[in-house]
Write an enzyme that holds these catalytic residues in place. Structure first.
Site, PDB file in Angstrom:
ATOM      1  N   HIS A 253       0.844  -1.197   0.000  1.00 53.71           N
ATOM      2  CA  HIS A 253       0.000   0.000   0.000  1.00 53.71           C
ATOM      3  C   HIS A 253       0.877   1.242   0.000  1.00 53.71           C
ATOM      4  O   HIS A 253       1.817   1.354   0.799  1.00 53.71           O
ATOM      5  CB  HIS A 253      -0.919   0.026   1.219  1.00 53.71           C
ATOM      6  CG  HIS A 253      -1.756   1.278   1.288  1.00 53.71           C
ATOM      7  ND1 HIS A 253      -2.819   1.494   0.444  1.00 53.71           N
ATOM      8  CD2 HIS A 253      -1.649   2.391   2.064  1.00 53.71           C
ATOM      9  CE1 HIS A 253      -3.360   2.681   0.714  1.00 53.71           C
ATOM     10  NE2 HIS A 253      -2.651   3.242   1.688  1.00 53.71           N
ATOM     11  N   SER A 254       0.575   2.185  -0.889  1.00 56.27           N
ATOM     12  CA  SER A 254       1.257   3.468  -0.978  1.00 56.27           C
ATOM     13  C   SER A 254       2.758   3.244  -1.148  1.00 56.27           C
ATOM     14  O   SER A 254       3.183   2.679  -2.163  1.00 56.27           O
ATOM     15  CB  SER A 254       0.915   4.310   0.254  1.00 56.27           C
ATOM     16  OG  SER A 254       1.195   5.676   0.042  1.00 56.27           O
ATOM     17  N   MET A 255       3.594   3.654  -0.217  1.00 56.83           N
ATOM     18  CA  MET A 255       5.022   3.381  -0.327  1.00 56.83           C
ATOM     19  C   MET A 255       5.277   1.889  -0.530  1.00 56.83           C
ATOM     20  O   MET A 255       6.202   1.486  -1.249  1.00 56.83           O
ATOM     21  CB  MET A 255       5.765   3.869   0.916  1.00 56.83           C
ATOM     22  CG  MET A 255       7.271   3.630   0.890  1.00 56.83           C
ATOM     23  SD  MET A 255       8.120   4.119   2.421  1.00 56.83           S
ATOM     24  CE  MET A 255       7.700   2.723   3.488  1.00 56.83           C
TER      25      MET A 255
ATOM     26  N   SER B 135       3.603  -0.139  -2.266  1.00 54.23           N
ATOM     27  CA  SER B 135       3.431  -0.514  -3.676  1.00 54.23           C
ATOM     28  C   SER B 135       4.739  -0.332  -4.431  1.00 54.23           C
ATOM     29  O   SER B 135       5.138  -1.173  -5.241  1.00 54.23           O
ATOM     30  CB  SER B 135       2.330   0.340  -4.315  1.00 54.23           C
ATOM     31  OG  SER B 135       1.071   0.068  -3.735  1.00 54.23           O
TER      32      SER B 135
ATOM     33  N   SER C  46      -1.815  -0.933  -3.903  1.00 47.77           N
ATOM     34  CA  SER C  46      -2.917  -0.171  -3.317  1.00 47.77           C
ATOM     35  C   SER C  46      -2.479   1.262  -3.020  1.00 47.77           C
ATOM     36  O   SER C  46      -1.331   1.503  -2.618  1.00 47.77           O
ATOM     37  CB  SER C  46      -3.369  -0.857  -2.012  1.00 47.77           C
ATOM     38  OG  SER C  46      -4.307  -0.072  -1.303  1.00 47.77           O
TER      39      SER C  46
END
Length: 260
Positions: free
Chosen positions: A88-90, A92, A116
């Site tokens: 998720h975020s970083m 990803s 994500s």
């Protein structure tokens, strides 16, 4: 024996899922509920980053390459079966770069990638003006409060916030310093997950992830903001579990027919 965050949770599962945290996150965010929701078919391996959780006290790494060196050394011995990646975020971005490292080392591709809360890493600046890690402390904490990814109890505990702030600044510096480099696409299916009201990642940006694969690509758009996946964990767990069951079935050998 002290249990480490990279220990195997469910060693007999046919597929292993490596979960990478967002900026400021740790392995505990995936240890709460994910292994139970996906067992017994998926071994959830929550990847810990230096400087947090059981790694608290280790130096915080502010550049991607040294961090990937650490993570690759830990993950390679665990790629002894089909695996998938969720970030998720970083996380990803780390999932993408870690997968590239694994494939470059001669290991197979994942059977599925889930990204994500992110468009293509490095494609657009995170903020206008000063990088987040350079903001004055009061402005930085206000930004954290508005983003919603930091638990409310952290802001109610000044000592805890003093511990979390340097960790978050290090992660944001890592993200700001990251530069995306084109690489050959994978062939595995990729799913991009996002919130329909994410102020940092518009829904249209999720489609950018189609560039990293020649295989199937789809999106899972949820109601909510940057952490929409956290608000719909039951749905995300069901989606991930179903996708990985399908992936593993696709790898299973055809049963032999009855003996003559």
């Amino acid at each position: 024996m002290v249990r480490r965050p990279w220990d195997v949770e469910c060693p007999d599962a046919p597929v292993r899922l490596f979960c990478l945290p967002w900026a400021g996150g740790s392995a505990v965010t995936y240890r709460r509920g994910w292994p139970q929701a996906l067992a017994p078919d998926v071994d959830v391996h929550a990847v810990e980053l230096p400087g947090r959780g059981a790694e608290f006290g280790e130096p915080l790494l502010r550049r991607v390459e040294p961090l990937l060196d650490v993570l690759t050394a830990r993950i390679v011995p665990l790629v002894d079966r089909p695996y998938a990646v969720f970030g998720h975020s970083m996380g990803s971005m780390l999932g993408l770069e870690l997968t590239r490292r694994l494939v470059a080392a001669g290991l197979p591709e994942p059977v599925r990638m889930f990204v994500s809360g992110s468009g293509m890493p490095g494609r657009r600046p995170r903020t206008e003006g000063s990088p987040l890690h350079e903001l004055p402390e009061n402005e930085f904490r206000e930004w954290l409060r508005k983003t919603g990814g930091t638990p409310a109890e952290v802001f109610r505990n000044p000592e805890l916030l003093d511990l979390v702030s340097p960790l978050l600044r290090a992660d944001f510096e890592l993200c700001d310093a990251y530069r995306h480099r084109p690489a050959p696409p994978f062939a595995c299916p990729v799913t991009a997950i996002g919130g329909d009201d994410d102020p940092y990642v518009p829904v249209a940006a999720l489609a950018e992830w189609a560039e990293i694969t020649t295989g199937p690509f789809d999106r899972l758009v949820l109601t909510g903001g940057h952490f929409a996946f956290q608000e719909h964990l039951d749905r995300v767990h069901a989606f991930v579990a179903a996708a990985l069951r399908t992936a593993v079935r696709g790898l299973a050998p055809t049963p032999a027919g009855p003996a003559a």
